[in-house]
Design a protein around this motif. Structure first.
Motif, PDB file in Angstrom:
ATOM      1  N   VAL A  73       0.828  -1.205   0.000  1.00 46.54           N
ATOM      2  CA  VAL A  73       0.000   0.000   0.000  1.00 46.54           C
ATOM      3  C   VAL A  73       0.865   1.259   0.000  1.00 46.54           C
ATOM      4  N   TYR A  74       2.122   1.149   0.454  1.00 48.52           N
ATOM      5  CA  TYR A  74       3.026   2.292   0.501  1.00 48.52           C
ATOM      6  C   TYR A  74       4.463   1.776   0.502  1.00 48.52           C
ATOM      7  N   GLU A  75       5.333   2.533  -0.174  1.00 46.96           N
ATOM      8  CA  GLU A  75       6.755   2.173  -0.154  1.00 46.96           C
ATOM      9  C   GLU A  75       7.570   3.419  -0.440  1.00 46.96           C
ATOM     10  N   ASN A  76       8.645   3.588   0.314  1.00 46.61           N
ATOM     11  CA  ASN A  76       9.670   4.584   0.001  1.00 46.61           C
ATOM     12  C   ASN A  76      11.022   3.904   0.177  1.00 46.61           C
ATOM     13  N   ASP A  77      12.092   4.657   0.193  1.00 43.29           N
ATOM     14  CA  ASP A  77      13.427   4.054   0.290  1.00 43.29           C
ATOM     15  C   ASP A  77      13.648   3.296   1.594  1.00 43.29           C
ATOM     16  N   ASP A  78      12.958   3.714   2.657  1.00 45.68           N
ATOM     17  CA  ASP A  78      13.224   3.163   3.986  1.00 45.68           C
ATOM     18  C   ASP A  78      12.126   2.273   4.550  1.00 45.68           C
ATOM     19  N   ARG A  90      10.246   9.750  11.825  1.00 44.07           N
ATOM     20  CA  ARG A  90       9.943   9.628  10.390  1.00 44.07           C
ATOM     21  C   ARG A  90       9.116   8.365  10.130  1.00 44.07           C
ATOM     22  N   PHE A  91       9.524   7.274  10.755  1.00 45.49           N
ATOM     23  CA  PHE A  91       8.807   6.008  10.610  1.00 45.49           C
ATOM     24  C   PHE A  91       7.363   6.156  11.110  1.00 45.49           C
ATOM     25  N   GLN A  92       7.194   6.744  12.268  1.00 45.01           N
ATOM     26  CA  GLN A  92       5.848   6.929  12.809  1.00 45.01           C
ATOM     27  C   GLN A  92       5.019   7.866  11.930  1.00 45.01           C
ATOM     28  N   GLY A  93       5.676   8.785  11.242  1.00 43.87           N
ATOM     29  CA  GLY A  93       4.966   9.627  10.281  1.00 43.87           C
ATOM     30  C   GLY A  93       4.349   8.792   9.170  1.00 43.87           C
ATOM     31  N   VAL A  94       5.088   7.777   8.712  1.00 46.23           N
ATOM     32  CA  VAL A  94       4.544   6.871   7.691  1.00 46.23           C
ATOM     33  C   VAL A  94       3.403   6.051   8.281  1.00 46.23           C
ATOM     34  N   VAL A  95       3.584   5.542   9.495  1.00 43.65           N
ATOM     35  CA  VAL A  95       2.522   4.772  10.157  1.00 43.65           C
ATOM     36  C   VAL A  95       1.244   5.620  10.212  1.00 43.65           C
ATOM     37  N   HIS A  96       1.373   6.870  10.582  1.00 45.55           N
ATOM     38  CA  HIS A  96       0.221   7.764  10.680  1.00 45.55           C
ATOM     39  C   HIS A  96      -0.421   7.999   9.312  1.00 45.55           C
ATOM     40  N   ARG A  97       0.389   8.251   8.290  1.00 49.69           N
ATOM     41  CA  ARG A  97      -0.153   8.467   6.931  1.00 49.69           C
ATOM     42  C   ARG A  97      -0.908   7.237   6.446  1.00 49.69           C
ATOM     43  N   VAL A  98      -0.333   6.062   6.652  1.00 50.21           N
ATOM     44  CA  VAL A  98      -0.987   4.823   6.215  1.00 50.21           C
ATOM     45  C   VAL A  98      -2.288   4.621   6.988  1.00 50.21           C
TER      46      VAL A  98
END
Length: 166
Positions: free
Chosen positions: A41-46, A83-91
């Motif tokens: 559902v989501y992917e970036n470099d990290d 930064r990781f938690q930012g992705v968790v929140h966006r997802v």
């Protein structure tokens, strides 16, 4: 109540053998091993986020760093964790925008004995689930996993991706 697919029994013992005796499921997935395919559902470099293979709720996602880490407390410095938690929140927001969600459950599970790769679970509780089937009951595979086919999972993943990139 949201229409969730029916549930099927889950073989917890077989699953425990797979996660304790097999390769790291996140690393195998990131490496492209076909036995560890998931719907991204989501992917970036990290970071990568994908639908759970054995969902107990429709839209249940896992979010993991691509790099093999086992502890967010010991293996991540604060900026990386944030930064990781930012992705968790966006997802989580994209899941909630895609599926009716009364509450978004978020937790880090796994252990050194199985599923050691750090990953966050995002489980959207649909409205109308009776209280005695919410919370831990709702996310435990021992209570059954959804009978959802690959095409349906891909459609859910596509809808969530659309909320993230749209």
């Amino acid at each position: 109540m949201t229409n969730q697919p029916g549930k099927a029994p889950f073989d917890v013992e077989q699953y425990a053998r797979r996660v304790s005796g097999g390769p790291c499921f996140v690393c195998a997935f990131v490496a492209g091993e076909p036995d560890y395919h998931h719907h991204v559902v989501y992917e970036n470099d990290d970071t990568v986020a994908f639908l759970a293979r054995y969902p107990t709720l429709l839209g249940y996602c896992l979010v993991a760093p691509k790099r093999h880490l086992e502890s967010w407390v010991h293996d991540m410095e604060s900026p990386e964790f944030l930064r990781f938690q930012g992705v968790v929140h966006r997802v989580a927001r994209a899941i909630a925008a895609t599926l009716p969600t009364e509450r978004m459950y978020s937790m880090s599970l796994g252990s050194q004995q199985g599923n050691a790769h750090l990953h966050w679970h995002l489980a959207p509780l649909p409205p109308g689930i009776p209280y005695d089937r919410q919370q831990f009951h709702a996310v435990m595979a021992e209570n059954g996993v959804l009978e959802v086919d690959d095409d349906s999972q891909e459609a859910v993943a596509r809808d969530i991706r659309g909320r993230l990139h749209g």
